[in-house]
Design an enzyme around this catalytic site. Structure first.
Site, PDB file in Angstrom:
ATOM      1  CG  PHE A  25      -1.744  -1.263   1.340  1.00  0.00           C
ATOM      2  CD1 PHE A  25      -2.692  -1.649   0.408  1.00  0.00           C
ATOM      3  CD2 PHE A  25      -1.491  -2.098   2.412  1.00  0.00           C
ATOM      4  CE1 PHE A  25      -3.375  -2.847   0.544  1.00  0.00           C
ATOM      5  CE2 PHE A  25      -2.177  -3.294   2.559  1.00  0.00           C
ATOM      6  CZ  PHE A  25      -3.126  -3.672   1.621  1.00  0.00           C
ATOM      7  CE  LYS A  28       5.486  -2.715  -3.336  1.00  0.00           C
ATOM      8  NZ  LYS A  28       4.363  -2.379  -2.437  1.00  0.00           N
ATOM      9  CB  THR A  29       1.716  -1.211  -8.498  1.00  0.00           C
ATOM     10  OG1 THR A  29       2.254  -2.419  -7.943  1.00  0.00           O
ATOM     11  CG2 THR A  29       1.104  -1.516  -9.853  1.00  0.00           C
ATOM     12  CD  GLU A  95       2.959  -7.359  -6.463  1.00  0.00           C
ATOM     13  OE1 GLU A  95       3.730  -7.672  -5.535  1.00  0.00           O
ATOM     14  OE2 GLU A  95       1.994  -6.597  -6.290  1.00  0.00           O
ATOM     15  CB  ALA A  96      10.537  -7.692  -8.464  1.00  0.00           C
ATOM     16  CB  CYS A 154       0.705   6.084  14.809  1.00  0.00           C
ATOM     17  SG  CYS A 154       2.126   5.851  13.712  1.00  0.00           S
TER      18      CYS A 154
END
Length: 191
Positions: A25, A28-29, A95-96, A154
């Site tokens: 989340f 990255k993608t 998703e390496a 947090c």
């Protein structure tokens, strides 16, 4: 990210390896898709790959958690990437962490042929340990971008993927029902 002179110089002297890493989340993608779309706008020859085992959103497309997507080719083994497109200028890999340990060698071969390789993946598994071929890719990359999610406990920068379900397998595909991003403090105070 890149200034034009740096990118132009890189293209003159060969390919490169870029790694986008972080927790689940963290975007990255999204960042991978952004870079690949810019390459497509520039009319560069782009090939995109993902592990065949990642079927969470779509069997063929790379899809972000925000549901942005780009067409890709699912492959069983990283060596299959070398079989596609002799005119390819940019290779994207999502998703390496789910690929085999040959992925760094495949990326080096591509970069040595003048291809810009852009890779996205988790740098750590749910136990906070280096994940799959990502540590090796980080070591050989010209550029590394570490992105952070927002800790759901947090609100601080999250670098860990906390697993919410009891399952000790390192590979467990899932979304918000299985994982949440946490900062170091909240990850270690797992209540």
């Amino acid at each position: 990210m890149f200034n034009d002179d740096r990118l132009r110089r890189r293209n003159e002297f060969g390919g490169s390896i870029e790694v986008i890493c972080g927790s689940m989340f963290s975007g990255k993608t999204e960042e991978l898709i952004r870079r690949l779309r810019r390459a497509q706008i520039a009319k560069l020859q782009v090939e995109i790959f993902k592990p065949k085992t990642d079927t969470r959103y779509d069997e063929n497309a790379v899809v972000s958690h925000d549901l942005n997507s780009i067409n890709s080719t699912p492959v069983d083994h990283s060596s299959s990437i070398l079989l596609y497109g002799s005119n390819t200028q940019i290779v994207g890999i999502d998703e390496a962490q789910f690929f085999d340990d040959e992925l760094p060698d495949v990326c080096v071969k591509l970069a040595n042929k003048g291809v810009r390789v852009i890779i996205a993946g988790l740098d750590m598994d749910f136990e906070g340990k280096p994940f799959g071929p990502i540590p090796s890719l980080l070591a050989i990359a010209e550029d590394v971008t570490k992105v952070h999610a927002v800790c759901v406990r947090c609100g601080g920068p999250a670098l860990f993927s906390y697993r919410l379900v009891e399952n000790k397998n390192q590979f467990l595909l899932g979304e918000k029902e299985n994982y949440e991003p946490r900062c170091r403090v909240c990850y270690n105070n797992n209540d």
